[in-house]
Each structure stands twice: as structure tokens, then as C-alpha cells.
Design a protein around this motif. Structure first.
Motif, PDB file in Angstrom:
ATOM      1  N   GLU A  84       0.827  -1.206   0.000  1.00 15.05           N
ATOM      2  CA  GLU A  84       0.000   0.000   0.000  1.00 15.05           C
ATOM      3  C   GLU A  84       0.862   1.257   0.000  1.00 15.05           C
ATOM      4  O   GLU A  84       0.525   2.266  -0.641  1.00 15.05           O
ATOM      5  N   THR A  87       2.172   1.734  -3.462  1.00 17.80           N
ATOM      6  CA  THR A  87       1.080   2.187  -4.330  1.00 17.80           C
ATOM      7  C   THR A  87       0.873   3.691  -4.188  1.00 17.80           C
ATOM      8  O   THR A  87       0.714   4.417  -5.179  1.00 17.80           O
ATOM      9  N   GLU A 123      -1.775   0.367  -8.544  1.00 18.26           N
ATOM     10  CA  GLU A 123      -2.162  -0.546  -7.463  1.00 18.26           C
ATOM     11  C   GLU A 123      -1.627  -1.949  -7.708  1.00 18.26           C
ATOM     12  O   GLU A 123      -1.176  -2.623  -6.777  1.00 18.26           O
ATOM     13  N   GLY A 126       2.031  -1.872  -6.919  1.00 16.38           N
ATOM     14  CA  GLY A 126       2.236  -1.723  -5.487  1.00 16.38           C
ATOM     15  C   GLY A 126       2.008  -3.021  -4.737  1.00 16.38           C
ATOM     16  O   GLY A 126       2.808  -3.407  -3.870  1.00 16.38           O
ATOM     17  N   LYS A 127       0.926  -3.716  -5.055  1.00 10.35           N
ATOM     18  CA  LYS A 127       0.646  -4.994  -4.403  1.00 10.35           C
ATOM     19  C   LYS A 127       1.763  -5.996  -4.674  1.00 10.35           C
ATOM     20  O   LYS A 127       2.163  -6.757  -3.791  1.00 10.35           O
TER      21      LYS A 127
END
Length: 309
Positions: A84, A87, A123, A126-127
Motif C-alpha cells: 500500500e 502504491t 495498485e 504496489g501490491k
């Protein structure tokens, strides 16, 4: 792929070290429950296990399982928070880069591309960052731990375990290139469709946008065919491995060359191998697809923003 991992290490290297250490501890504990199972089964079949011994072994096994689960929960939490955080960092940099290059996104009508990059692509990257190092370490370490345990108790059964893994690796390496190509095509088409839909507004239906949606559907359908066909073959290999262990292990027991506990532990060990093997295959697919998206993100964000990432 080296560029992707170098970028991840630059923004999260210290936190990745902690995750890697947790992964190694989890992998080291992977085969411990199998040893307890082997001792319990052999003790029961040999009628030389006392009640106190049984309780001690069961409590020890449960303790190891609980410790492993606790370490996995801690690693999962830290990896999720890291993902997170990265992200958020990516979104900030993409947004700031778009502001600095405002003309590029307005004159070429690429607002849809910017929205897709900020909402979805950032996202996904980022994950992936949260588990980029720790998950492959724990799963690969689990493979080594479990295969090593099986081979140390019965080399023939350990050889079967290795023979299960090798063809799966070859199969995935052979099909992933095609999947990567389709992933890249899908991202390009989705960006183009989003840009065109925003540029034209909602006053009329743009046939090219509708055609792009059809193209995305066909691309995804092809990806599903490749992935599901590979999954079928991988499952068949796993099934054949289980049957081979039972057949060879049974013959060794009948010949008095091994014990029932070893065969049972080896069978359970094969089940334990399926999880890490499946994950590593899925992870390889993910990192390959993520590399494609990372390159596309760098391509649109611009050289300066790519350097920061």
C-alpha cells in the motif's frame, strides 16, 4: 525483470530484508510437522508409543504449526502495508509527473491513460512490491525443506518429488511468453479505448471504442485458454506424482525396505509441495505480467518519472 526488481529494492530495500528473514524462518519450519507425523504413525503402527509420548508429539507438532502460522501472519501484514505504501508512492509520482508534463496529456487527449495508470496499474505494481521478494523465498525454501526431508527418509521418493517439479517448470516457461504478449496487447487496447471514450465524450457511440472492447474480450479469452490448459497439465502431473509415490512406497514397504510412516509422510509432503509449486508458477506469471505493465508504465510516465520509480 532486473529493472523492475532494482526499482523495488531502491524504494523498499530495508523493509524487504525483514520480510526475507521472516520467509526464511517460515521455510525452515515447513518440514518439521512432517517429521512429527512420521514419528506418530510409526509409533502407533509399531505399538511402542505411550500415551505421554503421543501427547508430547502432538503438542510439539501443534506448537510448530502455530509458530509457522504466526510468522506467516506477521509477514503477510508487513507485506500488505509495504504494498500500500508503494502504491501511494507510485500514484504521487505519476500524478506529479503528469502535472509537469501537462501538455502531453492534454494535447494528445491521454487523460484516460493517466486515470488508468493512477487507479489500476499503480495498485497492481504496489501490491506486487509487497511480496516481490518474501513470497518466492518462503515458497522456494519450503520446496527445498520438504523435498530434502522426503529424500533424507527415502531417496527414491525424494526423486519422484523432484521429477514432479521439473516438467512443471518447463511447461510454464514455455507458455508464459505467449501470455505476456497477450497481457501487453490488452493494456494497450484498454488505454486506447479509455482515451478515445473520454476524448469523444458521451454524445454518440464511437464504434472504434466498441471494437476495442471486443478486442479486449478476445485477448482475455486467449489468456484463459493458455492458463487453463497449462493448469490442467500441471494438475495431471501432480496426480501422477501421488500415484507414483503410493505405488513405489507400497512396494518398498512390502519388501521391508521402508516403513508406513515414511510413505505417509512422503504422500503428505507431496501435498505440501503442490502449494509452493502452484504459488511459484503463479508468481512467475505475475512477475512476468507485472514486468510488462511496469515497462508500459515507464513508457507513458516518461524517462524522469521512470528513473524515480
Amino acid at each position: 525483470m532486473i529493472q523492475l526488481y532494482s526499482a523495488i529494492w531502491r524504494v523498499s530495500g530495508k523493509r524487504q530484508i525483514v520480510l526475507i528473514l521472516l520467509s526464511l524462518a517460515i521455510a525452515a519450519l515447513a518440514a518439521v510437522p512432517l517429521s512429527y507425523q512420521k514419528d506418530i504413525i510409526n509409533g502407533l503402527t509399531g505399538n511402542d508409543l505411550q500415551n505421554s509420548d503421543l501427547i508430547r508429539l502432538c503438542l510439539g507438532m501443534m506448537g510448530m504449526i502455530t509458530l509457522s502460522l504466526g510468522l506467516k501472519a506477521l509477514m503477510g501484514y508487513r507485506a500488505s502495508i509495504l504494498g500500500e505504501d508503494v502504491t501511494r508512492l507510485l500514484r504521487n509520482r505519476i500524478y506529479e509527473g503528469a502535472v509537469e508534463a501537462k501538455a502531453t496529456f492534454t494535447e494528445s487527449k491521454r487523460g484516460g491513460t493517466l486515470a488508468t495508470m493512477i487507479s489500476a496499474e499503480a495498485e497492481e505494481l504496489g501490491k506486487f512490491t509487497g511480496s516481490a521478494f518474501s513470497e518466492p523465498v518462503v515458497q522456494f525454501g519450503t520446496l527445498i525443506s520438504v523435498v530434502g526431508f522426503i529424500a533424507s527418509t527415502q531417496p527414491f521418493l525424494g526423486a519422484i518429488a523432484l521429477c514432479m517439479i521439473a516438467p512443471q517448470v518447463v511447461l510454464v516457461l514455455g507458455t508464459q511468453k505467449q501470455v505476456n504478449r497477450l497481457v501487453g496487447e490488452r493494456v494497450h487496447v484498454l488505454r486506447r479505448a479509455t482515451d478515445e471514450s473520454l476524448a469523444e465524450g458521451l454524445e454518440r457511440v464511437n464504434q472504434s471504442v466498441v471494437d476495442d472492447f471486443d478486442a479486449i474480450f478476445e485477448t482475455r479469452r486467449s489468456i484463459f485458454i493458455w492458463k487453463l490448459s497449462t493448469k490442467f497439465l500441471l494438475s495431471a502431473i501432480n496426480g501422477a506424482g501421488t500415484v507414483a509415490v503410493l505405488a513405489l512406497g507400497g512396494l518398498l514397504v512390502l519388501d521391508g525396505r521402508t516403513d508406513v510412516g515414511t510413505v505417509v509422510a512422503a504422500t503428505i509432503g507431496l501435498d505440501r509441495l503442490r502449494g509452493p509449486t502452484s504459488f511459484l508458477i503463479a508468481f512467475y506469471r505475475q512477475v512476468s505480467a507485472t514486468r510488462v505493465k511496469f515497462d508500459l508504465l515507464r513508457e507513458v510516465a516518461g524517462p524522469q518519472n521512470a528513473k524515480n520509480n
